[in-house]
Design a protein around this motif. Structure first.
Motif, PDB file in Angstrom:
ATOM      1  N   ASP A 189      -0.832  -3.795  -6.735  1.00 32.19           N
ATOM      2  CA  ASP A 189       0.171  -3.026  -5.567  1.00 32.19           C
ATOM      3  C   ASP A 189       1.720  -3.494  -5.947  1.00 32.19           C
ATOM      4  OD1 ASP A 189       1.787  -3.045  -3.099  1.00 32.19           O
ATOM      5  OD2 ASP A 189      -0.145  -3.096  -1.924  1.00 32.19           O
ATOM      6  N   LEU A 213      -5.109   9.200  -1.142  1.00 34.94           N
ATOM      7  CA  LEU A 213      -4.404   8.649  -2.081  1.00 34.94           C
ATOM      8  C   LEU A 213      -3.528   9.745  -2.878  1.00 34.94           C
ATOM      9  CD1 LEU A 213      -5.985   5.961  -1.438  1.00 34.94           C
ATOM     10  CD2 LEU A 213      -5.808   5.367  -3.833  1.00 34.94           C
ATOM     11  N   ILE A 226      -9.383   0.218  -2.603  1.00 39.78           N
ATOM     12  CA  ILE A 226      -9.685   1.074  -1.288  1.00 39.78           C
ATOM     13  C   ILE A 226     -10.595   0.129  -0.421  1.00 39.78           C
ATOM     14  CG2 ILE A 226     -10.808   3.021  -0.131  1.00 39.78           C
ATOM     15  CD1 ILE A 226     -10.133   4.496  -2.886  1.00 39.78           C
ATOM     16  N   GLU A 233       2.850 -11.364   0.582  1.00 39.07           N
ATOM     17  CA  GLU A 233       2.402 -10.369   1.271  1.00 39.07           C
ATOM     18  C   GLU A 233       2.479 -10.946   2.781  1.00 39.07           C
ATOM     19  OE1 GLU A 233      -0.965  -8.704   0.404  1.00 39.07           O
ATOM     20  OE2 GLU A 233      -0.432  -7.351  -1.201  1.00 39.07           O
ATOM     21  N   ASN A 247       0.757  -1.350   0.089  1.00 36.67           N
ATOM     22  CA  ASN A 247      -0.090  -0.057  -0.003  1.00 36.67           C
ATOM     23  C   ASN A 247       0.707   1.405  -0.022  1.00 36.67           C
ATOM     24  OD1 ASN A 247      -2.338  -1.703   0.162  1.00 36.67           O
ATOM     25  ND2 ASN A 247      -2.158  -1.659   2.456  1.00 36.67           N
ATOM     26  N   ARG A 248       1.928   1.274  -0.495  1.00 31.53           N
ATOM     27  CA  ARG A 248       2.825   2.522  -0.799  1.00 31.53           C
ATOM     28  C   ARG A 248       2.774   2.934  -2.144  1.00 31.53           C
ATOM     29  NH1 ARG A 248       2.744   5.013   3.135  1.00 31.53           N
ATOM     30  NH2 ARG A 248       1.131   3.727   3.588  1.00 31.53           N
ATOM     31  N   ARG A 252      -8.201  -3.033   0.833  1.00 25.63           N
ATOM     32  CA  ARG A 252      -6.913  -2.844   1.450  1.00 25.63           C
ATOM     33  C   ARG A 252      -6.878  -1.690   2.632  1.00 25.63           C
ATOM     34  NH1 ARG A 252      -3.278  -6.623  -0.305  1.00 25.63           N
ATOM     35  NH2 ARG A 252      -1.614  -5.056  -0.484  1.00 25.63           N
ATOM     36  N   ARG A 253      -7.989  -0.747   2.737  1.00 28.53           N
ATOM     37  CA  ARG A 253      -8.132   0.297   3.629  1.00 28.53           C
ATOM     38  C   ARG A 253      -6.674   0.918   3.753  1.00 28.53           C
ATOM     39  NH1 ARG A 253     -13.410   1.897   3.816  1.00 28.53           N
ATOM     40  NH2 ARG A 253     -14.350  -0.028   3.713  1.00 28.53           N
ATOM     41  N   PRO A 254      -5.958   1.608   2.887  1.00 32.33           N
ATOM     42  CA  PRO A 254      -4.711   2.342   3.080  1.00 32.33           C
ATOM     43  C   PRO A 254      -4.797   3.272   4.088  1.00 32.33           C
ATOM     44  CG  PRO A 254      -5.729   2.870   0.864  1.00 32.33           C
ATOM     45  CD  PRO A 254      -6.673   2.019   1.526  1.00 32.33           C
ATOM     46  N   ASP A 255      -3.751   3.495   4.831  1.00 28.25           N
ATOM     47  CA  ASP A 255      -3.726   4.617   5.836  1.00 28.25           C
ATOM     48  C   ASP A 255      -3.628   5.922   5.369  1.00 28.25           C
ATOM     49  OD1 ASP A 255      -3.753   2.592   7.660  1.00 28.25           O
ATOM     50  OD2 ASP A 255      -1.522   2.401   7.887  1.00 28.25           O
ATOM     51  N   TRP A 273       0.517   1.998  -5.711  1.00 32.60           N
ATOM     52  CA  TRP A 273      -0.311   1.190  -6.495  1.00 32.60           C
ATOM     53  C   TRP A 273      -0.198   1.818  -8.060  1.00 32.60           C
ATOM     54  CZ3 TRP A 273      -5.509   1.572  -3.301  1.00 32.60           C
ATOM     55  CH2 TRP A 273      -5.429   0.911  -2.139  1.00 32.60           C
ATOM     56  N   THR A 318      -0.797   6.760  -0.018  1.00 34.65           N
ATOM     57  CA  THR A 318      -0.486   5.657  -1.172  1.00 34.65           C
ATOM     58  C   THR A 318      -0.536   6.392  -2.254  1.00 34.65           C
ATOM     59  OG1 THR A 318      -1.477   3.948   0.225  1.00 34.65           O
ATOM     60  CG2 THR A 318      -1.363   3.850  -2.223  1.00 34.65           C
TER      61      THR A 318
END
Length: 278
Positions: free
Chosen positions: A142, A203, A170, A272, A118-119, A173-176, A121, A179
């Protein structure tokens, strides 16, 4: 100038003509050319009005020659229409696609590596034929694990196609936040819907340069593998048949079964899992 109430002597001095020549010109009868031009102007006005104000010089000229048998050059018709202020209906203005912050800078710069999920995409669209018509597929990949984290399939390449793929990524993965979502400069990725969806969830949009496949090389590599391993292996009858095959390839084979040399021969999900354990 004289018609605008400028003194004749002053006007003649400005244009360097004798005053007697001006009055001599006033007393002359109209020339054959001016009479013909006046006659043609009346005909042009009549033809233009009969066309409901649509015709430009080309069609007015064609109507005079072919419809009325009048020998006249196109240049003369264009000149007389311009003098009389007669114009045809113009086409719709060609709007250029806006370039707001919708066209983002390239934040990836061909560095397709990541130290964690998730850094970064990547996303892109591909298409393939069936006997019913084309199928379009958008994918979000990813960079860390080469895992497809979002995808969407449709019969047309709309903004909804790419926005749905991003939405799936989204949701799963629910990125913080922070991303990078990297794409080309396709109109779908410059759309308001896609850009707003990305920014609403933190994002950061990134775009490569126009017409350069190397700026999204990992995504192009994924499409190339799918082309060889799935799409070109048979002829597809219906869109549903191909859509089901793409789903199976992405979710079952690519993510869970296909071993990738860049991942130490692990599958994306296995790779992963090693990060999660560590």
């Amino acid at each position: 100038m004289a018609a605008e109430e400028i003194p004749v002597e002053v006007a003649c001095r400005v244009v360097d003509v004798p005053v007697s020549g001006y009055y001599d010109w006033l007393s002359r009868p109209p020339s054959a050319r001016s009479i013909r031009h006046a006659w043609l102007t009346d005909l042009i006005t009549e033809v233009h009005q009969a066309s409901r104000g649509i015709y430009g010089s080309r069609r007015v000229h064609a109507e005079l020659r072919l419809g009325r048998g009048i020998v006249v050059g196109h240049g003369a018709v264009e000149l007389l229409m311009r003098r009389a202020g007669i114009v045809g209906v113009m086409g719709r203005p060609k709007w250029r696609r806006a370039k707001p912050d919708l066209i983002a800078e390239d934040l990836v710069n061909r560095d397709f590596t990541a130290t964690e999920p998730n850094r970064k995409w990547l996303t892109d669209i591909t298409e393939h034929h069936t006997r019913e018509g084309k199928v379009y597929c958008a994918v979000v990949l990813d960079v860390y694990s080469r895992r497809v984290v979002g995808w969407s399939i449709d019969s047309s390449p709309t903004a909804a196609l790419v926005t749905n793929a991003l939405g799936m990524a989204i949701d799963s993965r629910r990125p913080d936040g922070g991303t990078i979502i990297h794409s080309d400069q396709g109109v779908q990725y410059g759309s308001w819907a896609f850009t707003k969806r990305a920014k609403d969830f933190g994002l950061i949009p990134s775009m490569g340069s126009v017409g350069d496949c190397y700026d999204n090389a990992m995504m192009e590599s994924f499409w190339s593998r799918m082309q060889v391993e799935l799409l070109d292996r048979q002829r597809w009858r219906t869109r549903i048949e191909l859509a089901n095959a793409i789903f199976d390839y992405i979710e079952i084979f690519h993510n869970r079964q296909r071993r990738h040399s860049r991942l130490g021969m692990l599958t994306p999900i296995e790779y992963e899992n090693t990060f999660i354990v560590a």
